[in-house]
Design a protein around this motif. Structure first.
Motif, PDB file in Angstrom:
ATOM      1  N   LEU A   1      94.147   9.133 -55.044  1.00 57.97           N
ATOM      2  CA  LEU A   1      95.004   9.613 -53.966  1.00 57.97           C
ATOM      3  C   LEU A   1      95.966  10.646 -54.522  1.00 57.97           C
ATOM      4  O   LEU A   1      96.494  10.500 -55.624  1.00 57.97           O
ATOM      5  CB  LEU A   1      95.775   8.447 -53.348  1.00 57.97           C
ATOM      6  N   LEU A   2      96.183  11.695 -53.756  1.00 59.49           N
ATOM      7  CA  LEU A   2      97.043  12.782 -54.221  1.00 59.49           C
ATOM      8  C   LEU A   2      98.322  12.904 -53.436  1.00 59.49           C
ATOM      9  O   LEU A   2      99.338  13.361 -53.941  1.00 59.49           O
ATOM     10  CB  LEU A   2      96.277  14.103 -54.134  1.00 59.49           C
ATOM     11  N   SER A   3      98.289  12.544 -52.193  1.00 58.11           N
ATOM     12  CA  SER A   3      99.479  12.784 -51.388  1.00 58.11           C
ATOM     13  C   SER A   3      99.590  11.729 -50.304  1.00 58.11           C
ATOM     14  O   SER A   3      98.605  11.129 -49.889  1.00 58.11           O
ATOM     15  CB  SER A   3      99.412  14.164 -50.749  1.00 58.11           C
ATOM     16  N   VAL A   4     100.803  11.521 -49.856  1.00 55.92           N
ATOM     17  CA  VAL A   4     101.048  10.562 -48.796  1.00 55.92           C
ATOM     18  C   VAL A   4     102.182  11.081 -47.927  1.00 55.92           C
ATOM     19  O   VAL A   4     103.079  11.752 -48.420  1.00 55.92           O
ATOM     20  CB  VAL A   4     101.360   9.164 -49.371  1.00 55.92           C
ATOM     21  N   ALA A   5     102.080  10.803 -46.667  1.00 55.75           N
ATOM     22  CA  ALA A   5     103.168  11.172 -45.764  1.00 55.75           C
ATOM     23  C   ALA A   5     103.234  10.144 -44.662  1.00 55.75           C
ATOM     24  O   ALA A   5     102.244   9.501 -44.328  1.00 55.75           O
ATOM     25  CB  ALA A   5     102.934  12.559 -45.178  1.00 55.75           C
ATOM     26  N   TYR A   6     104.418  10.021 -44.120  1.00 52.13           N
ATOM     27  CA  TYR A   6     104.655   8.967 -43.141  1.00 52.13           C
ATOM     28  C   TYR A   6     105.424   9.591 -41.994  1.00 52.13           C
ATOM     29  O   TYR A   6     106.433  10.268 -42.211  1.00 52.13           O
ATOM     30  CB  TYR A   6     105.465   7.857 -43.802  1.00 52.13           C
ATOM     31  N   SER A   7     104.924   9.384 -40.810  1.00 44.03           N
ATOM     32  CA  SER A   7     105.534  10.084 -39.684  1.00 44.03           C
ATOM     33  C   SER A   7     106.867   9.452 -39.331  1.00 44.03           C
ATOM     34  O   SER A   7     107.042   8.248 -39.483  1.00 44.03           O
ATOM     35  CB  SER A   7     104.599  10.059 -38.481  1.00 44.03           C
ATOM     36  N   PRO A   8     107.805  10.269 -38.879  1.00 43.36           N
ATOM     37  CA  PRO A   8     109.138   9.726 -38.589  1.00 43.36           C
ATOM     38  C   PRO A   8     109.152   8.729 -37.432  1.00 43.36           C
ATOM     39  O   PRO A   8     110.067   7.937 -37.327  1.00 43.36           O
ATOM     40  CB  PRO A   8     109.952  10.970 -38.244  1.00 43.36           C
ATOM     41  N   ASP A   9     108.127   8.783 -36.586  1.00 49.82           N
ATOM     42  CA  ASP A   9     108.126   7.797 -35.504  1.00 49.82           C
ATOM     43  C   ASP A   9     107.364   6.527 -35.869  1.00 49.82           C
ATOM     44  O   ASP A   9     107.108   5.682 -35.014  1.00 49.82           O
ATOM     45  CB  ASP A   9     107.549   8.413 -34.233  1.00 49.82           C
ATOM     46  N   CYS A  10     106.995   6.426 -37.146  1.00 47.17           N
ATOM     47  CA  CYS A  10     106.358   5.210 -37.654  1.00 47.17           C
ATOM     48  C   CYS A  10     104.992   4.936 -37.060  1.00 47.17           C
ATOM     49  O   CYS A  10     104.523   3.809 -37.091  1.00 47.17           O
ATOM     50  CB  CYS A  10     107.220   3.962 -37.431  1.00 47.17           C
ATOM     51  N   LYS A  11     104.400   5.914 -36.469  1.00 49.63           N
ATOM     52  CA  LYS A  11     103.111   5.640 -35.855  1.00 49.63           C
ATOM     53  C   LYS A  11     101.963   6.041 -36.757  1.00 49.63           C
ATOM     54  O   LYS A  11     100.847   5.560 -36.577  1.00 49.63           O
ATOM     55  CB  LYS A  11     102.989   6.421 -34.547  1.00 49.63           C
ATOM     56  N   THR A  12     102.205   6.947 -37.630  1.00 52.14           N
ATOM     57  CA  THR A  12     101.102   7.510 -38.384  1.00 52.14           C
ATOM     58  C   THR A  12     101.448   7.552 -39.863  1.00 52.14           C
ATOM     59  O   THR A  12     102.607   7.768 -40.234  1.00 52.14           O
ATOM     60  CB  THR A  12     100.805   8.944 -37.911  1.00 52.14           C
ATOM     61  N   ARG A  13     100.428   7.303 -40.662  1.00 51.45           N
ATOM     62  CA  ARG A  13     100.579   7.417 -42.099  1.00 51.45           C
ATOM     63  C   ARG A  13      99.364   8.182 -42.574  1.00 51.45           C
ATOM     64  O   ARG A  13      98.225   7.827 -42.228  1.00 51.45           O
ATOM     65  CB  ARG A  13     100.618   6.026 -42.712  1.00 51.45           C
ATOM     66  N   VAL A  14      99.560   9.244 -43.301  1.00 55.45           N
ATOM     67  CA  VAL A  14      98.401   9.995 -43.766  1.00 55.45           C
ATOM     68  C   VAL A  14      98.385   9.992 -45.276  1.00 55.45           C
ATOM     69  O   VAL A  14      99.426  10.041 -45.935  1.00 55.45           O
ATOM     70  CB  VAL A  14      98.375  11.443 -43.226  1.00 55.45           C
ATOM     71  N   ILE A  15      97.189   9.908 -45.820  1.00 51.90           N
ATOM     72  CA  ILE A  15      97.007   9.880 -47.264  1.00 51.90           C
ATOM     73  C   ILE A  15      95.921  10.884 -47.596  1.00 51.90           C
ATOM     74  O   ILE A  15      94.837  10.860 -46.986  1.00 51.90           O
ATOM     75  CB  ILE A  15      96.621   8.471 -47.744  1.00 51.90           C
ATOM     76  N   GLY A  16      96.236  11.755 -48.521  1.00 49.61           N
ATOM     77  CA  GLY A  16      95.250  12.745 -48.923  1.00 49.61           C
ATOM     78  C   GLY A  16      94.622  12.353 -50.238  1.00 49.61           C
ATOM     79  O   GLY A  16      95.292  11.822 -51.125  1.00 49.61           O
TER      80      GLY A  16
END
Lengths: 506, 791
Positions: free
Chosen positions: A286-301
């Motif tokens: 895994l290289l990257s992670v981000a988490y949406s401010p509305d807590c609905k989405t989490r993405v991992i690259g």
């Protein structure tokens, strides 16, 4: 001699499948339940994704950098396969992305050194530059101090003039733009090349990722190491701040640091209690992670070009509840007295009460005795229709129930009669079931014996029908496989047991 | 001595005249229970052999007299409100059944008859059971007249009208019409009704000449109009005619004296209970399968009370029409609310021993004792465990071990084979087996139960399927202090189980996850292990491996020592209290009780006795054994068993008591402070020994006390009397008091004028005169009166 009533009441016992052993490990904590409630979907066919970022403004689209392209996705879209916007005006691989706080501006940096779109940039030349977007070409400030590639940075969530950068020279530096002497306000040593730095929401602490560890530093006390999380087995590549609880009420929110590493694990770290609260494995570095401010989405690259988008469904009532609470301030409250008026005997409608009449407060309620819900096979067993019960449960899905019915038939001494009376179609059903489950350890005790009996009793029919013979072949094959497994297991046991004995002697 | 565990269902119970008391024959006594609370109120003591029948003298509610008969050959007359014996008649012959016809029938006839009360008794004269007559008011001797002789005792059935007496005898019914005026010489007329199957029960219709009988196949026969020829025709002149119209006698076997016979068949197994309702419109029947059926006599429609769970024996109607009583073979008496057919209360005796002793090698009918609270746990036929309070002599509650519907008539395929309680009574272990069908689907499961501290009831904690693969479990033993248990199997291994309790912090989760887990497995030369026990401090685990005893450290699972060699396999092990001695019992051709010294690891002494049960005293080195005596010795000891009390250091017994029905019996020392409940002549005893015999009757006594003082129980639970309403008022409540004066003023004068139909619609409608009144007046007005004409 007075016995309570219920014990002397007649009862029926429905057949029940055998209990399953409880797992030795503890049940999921509410927190890990929360983190695993993100349902993953994949965005494929990209080249490795070194950077991901969410827009701070609703509806929180996220941008992903992959090769020389930046794609912007909307998590609300379904399916996620196609980006809403693609920016391809890069000449080299895009390495870093950031949204402006209003979400309207996206900054991206590529390896050719161009920053396209007041942005801080830091680069492989070990220089940190502060740019003014409106002013244009030349940087406002140049901050020197790092001696190796600067690969990460984050600006403070509470102060617009301070930011931190992390570099491959193992140091993390806190800069203040107002101090113009290009000397860092605080400098800490992580001990490994720093891959990512992130401010924690209160702004007083930073988390840094480098090597196999994530370290937490207290900036207010001048850069003291608070704790170090050593959960990863390979380099931690990215960090982000996640949040549990989506309410607007800040006290209910709990912040966690999400870290991802090349070992394919995503870990959730609770920095208030210093514990890894959840850990999750992905099939790629895994290289990257981000988490949406509305807590609905989490993405991992990942390095192989797949973006895992985890989406969480927020329950309808949660949203509605929030809406109604908010709107309560503005709306007139609905009348409290919604329950029906209870009629008194003086009212003529008292005598017309139906079954739906609500009890008044002082009434003594006599509940209708609860009817025991019997399933199909229980009803048939109750009527002594044993063969039909067996067929009905075989047509169902649950092998546990089938076993329970078979056991009940055994204790009524009716199983063999049932088996011998099955017609060809039903016999097929039974053989399919036997093939599927007779090697399952939990069921094999009964089913192996039964399979043998079935073969003995129904040998003529089986010989006569091609379909049944095919089932028998399959059954034979699965049993042979099981025997092979058993043999190899015994071999292993034979190897291990002398070792254990030797170990026991010491 | 406290005695208890009597059989409540040896003979039919009886209601007192007011319906508030139930008189139940319990061994040598008659126990009187309150029908509202189901608790024992008092007992009639005096008979020296089991009481066989009790007949309440019908009178007003206040008088409480009854007659009882017993195997000791006496008939006694009691005032059971006091309770004391009023009169005692010695018949000199064991009485199996007694009926008193003159108490029944219409009251005006009664008054005339009470001058001389005759009873019919079934007595044994040394050769056979005879039905004879005897006078109760001025008794001299049993009547010479023998109505019938039978090889086996048959209960006498009297019709509710008191006119007919009947017995069943093999495939026949014998019915006598009793003479109207009884005297020693009056002869009863007899008819016989035949059937093709063995008759099990009969009942008379309350008013008509109808008799119902049930047979072993579950059929019910109802003969209507029996004895038309013999009982009614005095001259006998009609005999010829009635012989001719034999073909009209529908369903009646030839030459039987009845008008018709109909057969009803619902019961799948033998009928055990038949009873007509007092109005004669319904017939209650019940059988081995434990279902009470209510038949409407005219239409044959049925109503059921299913799943009582045990063969039904007797059905008794109380004077209160809403209450009746069924006795079940599992020693329970259920109070039944009659119209709705629901069980409202039970008098629960100790459940009888299981009838199937020999279904598998691991089966043990032994009861488990909770020494601290004085409870005994016994297996029941319906796959449960009954907890019976030894001191209060009543059933406390039952737990269902195996969730299955019990069919009393079915073949046994599932059984609870073992039950064991821990020393403090907080853990229970049970083993149940399912027998395989043609080698398929057998299952052994071990269950651990925890005592709920609030409700004091056991609930299942852990279920272990096939704990020793397919081998049966021979014994379970609990660690005296820890939550640890051991189960030994015939398959040659034992397993130590421990209950994991979670940390205190995670109490909430720990409660769900706590359970028994296998801690260690041990075996010794693959020998079948038949017994296991922990030492008093729990540091040593002794497991019997066939003929030797193996000693283990239960925590580390290390074999510490192997002791001894007995000629036959050891079936039971026990440490003698806190002493260093271990007892072993082996059965077989060379039965033996051996005492082993643990310090020397050698046998200290042994006896060649067939031991049925062993119980060590908890605090001292004493132990008690129950030995079966060889049959030749039975006469010398007045019983087939002997209880011996030993000190482990000394092979000479300290005390001995001879007992009866020792086969399948059990022994246990009760511990703890029983002084609240039991007082021995002012001095309290800390240690009491319980002996429970093969029929699950028990006795509690102080083994050290040579004189055998009576233990008197101060009952904590004084039965509370409910002054319940009775009959009509129990259903509809008290009627309002009528005020006659008011009634008069309100009454309507309906015949206002001579021609009411003319003024009929002038008044209000609710004042309309009744039609019957109107009719006669109307008709009269139409007819011309003769008297008027004459004038």
């Amino acid at each position: 001699m007075a016995e309570p009533l219920h014990s002397s009441q007649p009862k029926t016992f429905p057949v029940k499948p055998k209990l399953k052993p409880k797992p030795r490990t503890q049940n999921q904590t509410p927190e890990s339940k929360y983190w695993s409630s993100f349902k993953n979907t994949q965005i494929q066919n990209l080249i490795s994704v070194p950077s991901l970022t969410f827009s701070p403004s609703s509806p929180h689209p996220f941008a992903a950098a992959h090769s020389a392209t930046v794609s912007i996705y909307k998590p609300q879209n379904d399916p996620l396969d196609s980006p809403t916007t693609t920016i391809t005006s890069f000449k080299d691989v895009v390495s870093s992305l950031s949204f402006r706080s209003d979400g309207r501006l996206l900054a991206a940096g590529d390896l050719s050194g161009l920053v396209q779109l007041r942005v801080i940039s830091a680069g492989d030349d070990a220089l940190v530059k502060v740019w003014d977007v409106a002013a244009g070409d030349s940087p406002v400030m140049e901050l020197r101090g790092h001696r190796d590639y600067v690969r990460c940075g984050d600006s403070s969530p509470v102060n617009a003039d301070t930011f931190i950068t992390g570099s491959y020279d193992h140091t993390v530096k806190l800069w203040d733009v107002r101090v113009g002497d290009s000397k860092p306000a605080i400098e800490v040593n992580h001990g490994n090349p720093v891959e990512d730095v992130v401010f924690l929401p209160a702004g007083g602490m930073v988390a840094t990722a480098g090597g196999n560890s994530v370290k937490f530093w207290d900036l207010i006390s001048g850069g003291k190491l608070v704790c170090s999380m050593e959960g990863h087995n390979k380099t931690v590549t990215s960090l982000c701040v996640g949040r549990i609880g989506s309410g607007s009420d800040e006290e209910l929110n709990q912040f966690r640091v999400l870290s991802v590493g090349l070992d394919g694990y995503m870990k959730v770290f609770d920095y208030s209690s210093m514990k890894v609260t959840h850990s999750m494995r992905f099939p790629a570095p895994l290289l990257s992670v981000a988490y949406s401010p509305d807590c609905k989405t989490r993405v991992i690259g990942t390095s192989n070009g797949i973006i895992y988008v985890g989406k969480r469904k927020i329950k309808e009532e949660e949203i509605e509840g929030r809406v109604s609470e908010k709107s309560l301030f503005w709306r007139i409250r609905p009348l409290e007295h919604t329950e029906k008026k209870v009629f008194r005997p003086s009212h003529f409608r008292y005598f017309q009460r139906g079954q739906g009449e609500k009890p008044s407060e002082g009434d003594y309620l006599i509940m209708r005795p609860k009817k025991e819900k019997l399933r199909e096979h229980d009803k048939l067993l109750k009527n002594f229709r044993h063969g039909e019960a067996l067929v009905s449960v075989l047509e169902g899905k649950n092998p546990g129930n089938v076993l329970a019915v078979m056991e009940e038939l055994v204790s009524r001494k009716k199983l063999m009669v049932c088996v011998s009376n099955l017609d060809a179609e039903k016999l097929k059903l039974l053989l399919v079931f036997l093939r599927k489950y007779c090697t399952v350890p939990r069921y094999s005790g009964l089913l192996m014996g039964l399979a043998r009996k079935v073969l003995e009793m129904r040998v003529d029919e089986i010989r006569g029908s091609e379909a049944l013979r095919a089932h028998i072949r399959n059954l034979k094959r699965s049993i042979e496989e099981e025997i092979k497994i058993q043999q190899s297991l015994q071999e292993i046991q034979g190897i291990i047991s002398p070792l254990l004995k030797i170990a026991g002697r010491r | 001595m406290i005695k208890g565990g009597q059989n409540y269902v040896s003979s039919p119970p009886a209601f007192s005249n007011d319906g508030n008391r139930v008189l139940v024959c319990t061994g040598n006594t008659v126990s009187i229970f309150s029908s509202s609370t189901g608790l024992q109120v008092s007992s009639l003591e005096g008979h020296t052999a089991p009481v066989t029948s009790v007949v309440v003298v019908p009178a007003t509610d206040i008088l409480c007299y009854c007659w009882t008969s017993s195997f000791d050959g006496t008939v006694r007359y009691w005032d059971f409100s006091v309770p004391e014996t009023v009169k005692k008649l010695d018949l000199g012959m064991p009485i199996f059944s007694m009926v008193i016809p003159s108490f029944l029938g219409s009251p005006e006839e009664n008054n005339a008859k009470t001058a001389n009360v005759f009873a019919y008794v079934s007595v044994h004269d040394g050769k056979a059971w005879q039905i004879r007559k005897c006078s109760l008011t001025n008794y001299r001797k049993v009547g010479k007249l023998v109505l019938k002789e039978t090889e086996r005792p048959e209960p006498l059935i009297i019709s509710p009208s008191g006119k007919f007496l009947g017995i069943k005898h093999k495939r026949k019914l014998h019915i006598w019409k009793l003479p109207r005026v009884e005297s020693d010489v009056a002869v009863a007329k007899k008819i016989t009704l035949h059937h093709t199957k063995t008759i099990t029960v009969l009942a008379f219709h309350p008013t008509e000449r109808t008799v119902a009988a049930g047979d072993v196949t579950g059929r019910m026969l109802i003969w209507r109009g029996f004895g038309t020829q013999k009982f009614l025709d005095h001259s006998g002149s009609n005999n010829r005619i009635s012989m001719n119209d034999g073909e009209d006698k529908h369903g009646v076997r030839q030459n039987d004296d009845a008008e018709s016979c109909s057969v009803w068949h619902w019961h799948s197994a033998g009928v055990c209970l038949l009873s007509f309702s007092p109005d004669g419109a319904y017939l209650y029947s019940g059988g081995t399968e434990g279902v009470l059926v209510l038949w409407q006599l005219d239409s044959g429609k049925k109503k059921f009370l299913p799943r009582i769970g045990s063969p039904l024996l007797y059905f008794i109607e109380s004077p209160d029409p809403s209450l009746s009583l069924i006795s079940c073979a599992d020693n329970q008496i259920h109070m039944l609310k009659t119209p709705s057919m629901e069980i409202i209360k039970s008098i629960s005796g100790i459940k009888p021993p299981l009838s199937y002793q020999e279904i598998c090698e691991s089966f043990s009918g032994k009861a488990a004792f909770d020494c601290t609270s004085g409870l005994v746990a016994v297996q029941t036929e319906n796959y449960g465990i009954q907890f019976y309070s030894l001191l209060a002599n009543r059933g406390v509650y039952e737990v269902q071990v195996c969730e299955r519907n019990h069919q009393p008539a079915d073949e046994v395929t599932v059984a609870v084979t073992l039950v064991e309680l821990s020393v403090d009574g907080s853990i229970m272990g049970t083993v149940e087996i399912k027998l395989p069908e043609e080698g398929v689907g057998g299952l052994v499961s071990l269950k651990f139960w925890d005592l709920d501290s609030d409700t004091k009831r056991f609930s299942v904690s852990t279920v272990i399927y096939e704990p020793h693969r397919d081998a049966h479990i021979s014994a379970i033993a609990f660690h005296p202090t820890h939550r640890m248990a051991v189960s030994s199997s015939y398959g040659g291994d034992f397993k130590i189980w421990v209950c994991k309790e979670g940390d205190i912090q995670q109490k909430g989760q720990a409660l769900q996850n706590s359970g028994w887990m296998c801690h260690a497995v041990g075996s010794y030369k693959n020998k079948a292990m038949r017994a296991a026990t922990f030492s008093a401090d729990g540091s040593v685990l002794a497991v019997a491996a066939d003929t030797v005893i193996t000693l283990w450290d239960p925590d580390k699972n290390v074999l510490m020592a192997v002791v001894g060699e007995t000629p036959t396999p050891i079936v039971s092990l026990a440490f003698a209290g806190k002493s260093e001695y271990l007892l072993s019992v082996s059965h077989g051709l060379k039965p033996r009780l051996s005492v082993w010294s643990m310090s020397k690891l050698a046998m200290a002494w042994s006896y060649r006795l067939q031991i049925e049960a062993v119980s060590p005293a908890i605090d001292s080195s004493y132990f008690a054994i129950l030995a079966l005596l060889p049959e030749s010795n039975e006469r010398a000891f007045k019983g087939n068993g002997i209880i011996l009390l030993f000190n482990a250091t000394d092979p000479v017994p300290v005390a001995s008591m001879s007992v009866t029905k020792a086969k399948g019996g059990g022994l246990a020392f009760l511990k703890g402070d029983l002084s609240e409940r039991a007082v021995i002549d002012g001095k309290t005893s800390q240690t009491l020994l319980v002996y429970i015999n093969g029929d699950r009757e028990y006795v509690i006594f102080d083994p050290y006390d040579k004189e055998g003082h009576e233990l008197s129980i101060i009952r904590q639970d004084v039965p509370l009397e409910e002054t319940g309403q009775f009959g009509y008022s129990s259903i509809y409540g008290e009627l309002p008091k009528f005020d006659l004066q008011k009634d008069k003023t309100a009454s309507v004068i309906s015949t206002a004028s001579e021609r009411p139909w003319e003024t009929i619609f002038t008044g209000s409608t609710h004042m309309l005169p009744p039609l019957t009144k109107l009719c006669s007046v109307f008709l009269e007005s139409l007819l011309e009166k003769r008297t008027a004409l004459a004038e």
